[in-house]
Design an enzyme around this catalytic site. Structure first.
Site, mmCIF file in Angstrom:
data_model
loop_
_atom_site.group_PDB
_atom_site.id
_atom_site.type_symbol
_atom_site.label_atom_id
_atom_site.label_comp_id
_atom_site.label_asym_id
_atom_site.label_seq_id
_atom_site.Cartn_x
_atom_site.Cartn_y
_atom_site.Cartn_z
ATOM 1 C CD GLU A 61 -76.479 -51.073 -20.173
ATOM 2 O OE1 GLU A 61 -77.222 -50.383 -20.907
ATOM 3 O OE2 GLU A 61 -75.480 -50.590 -19.599
ATOM 4 C CG ASP A 70 -78.460 -42.828 -23.951
ATOM 5 O OD1 ASP A 70 -78.850 -41.714 -24.367
ATOM 6 O OD2 ASP A 70 -77.260 -43.082 -23.727
#
Length: 195
Positions: A61, A70
């Site tokens: 992540e 994202d």
């Protein structure tokens, strides 16, 4: 959780009222797994991600203390958090400290651990559990629960389940090299128990 409600349905004659379900949910939320297991005389196997698994997920992540898109329009912060513990979605312009990012991650992990614990009906070792939580953390609980991977796994076909990691490499309809890399590592971790 399913075992508990199956047991409650059995002792209540097959059906539960909404009031009984609500009361059971409240009792479950406030009781520890050990207490529930002892009370009902059933095994409630609840797994948690290992430190290795947490480090793996954090590594995938990355740590971002300023909210970012994202790549498919989902605002994300910390170690992949999209919704804060208070239920509010991350939005453009949000910031956090490293300590807050760790709190968000710990909160998020509980949701994903619970999803895997609730959905999987076959025995898992720690590596398998860590790999599944990492996958679920990335694709979401709904996608995991509806996945062919889960169906194959619950059918007891661990190898076919492992092969399904390769399916989850797209974002916004495009194959992403970062997801290809992540799935390769998750699949290898999951497969350690197959040898």
């Amino acid at each position: 959780m399913k075992q508990i409600f199956d047991f409650l349905r059995k002792i209540s004659g097959g059906r539960l009222t909404q009031k009984q379900v609500d009361a059971a949910n409240t009792a479950i939320a406030t009781a520890s797994d050990t207490v529930i297991s002892d009370m009902l005389g059933i095994a409630v196997d609840v797994m948690s991600v290992s430190k290795f698994g947490v480090d793996l997920i954090c590594g995938f992540e990355g740590k971002r203390l300023v909210a970012y898109d994202d790549g498919v329009g989902v605002w994300t912060i910390g170690f992949g958090t999209t919704i804060y513990p208070n239920g509010i979605r991350v939005k453009k312009g949000d910031t956090c400290t490293e300590a807050q990012a760790k709190v968000y991650m710990a909160h998020d992990l509980k949701k994903f651990e619970q999803a895997v614990n609730d959905a999987v009906n076959v025995p898992l070792n720690q590596n398998q559990f860590d790999a599944l939580v990492s996958l679920t953390y990335n694709i979401g609980t709904g996608a995991f629960k509806d996945s062919t991977l889960l169906k194959r796994l619950n059918a007891g076909d661990y190898q076919a389940a492992a092969n399904q990691f390769d399916v989850w490499v797209k974002a916004g309809g495009k194959t992403m090299q970062g997801l290809v890399n992540r799935r390769k590592v998750e699949k290898e971790l999951f497969g350690k128990a197959l040898k």
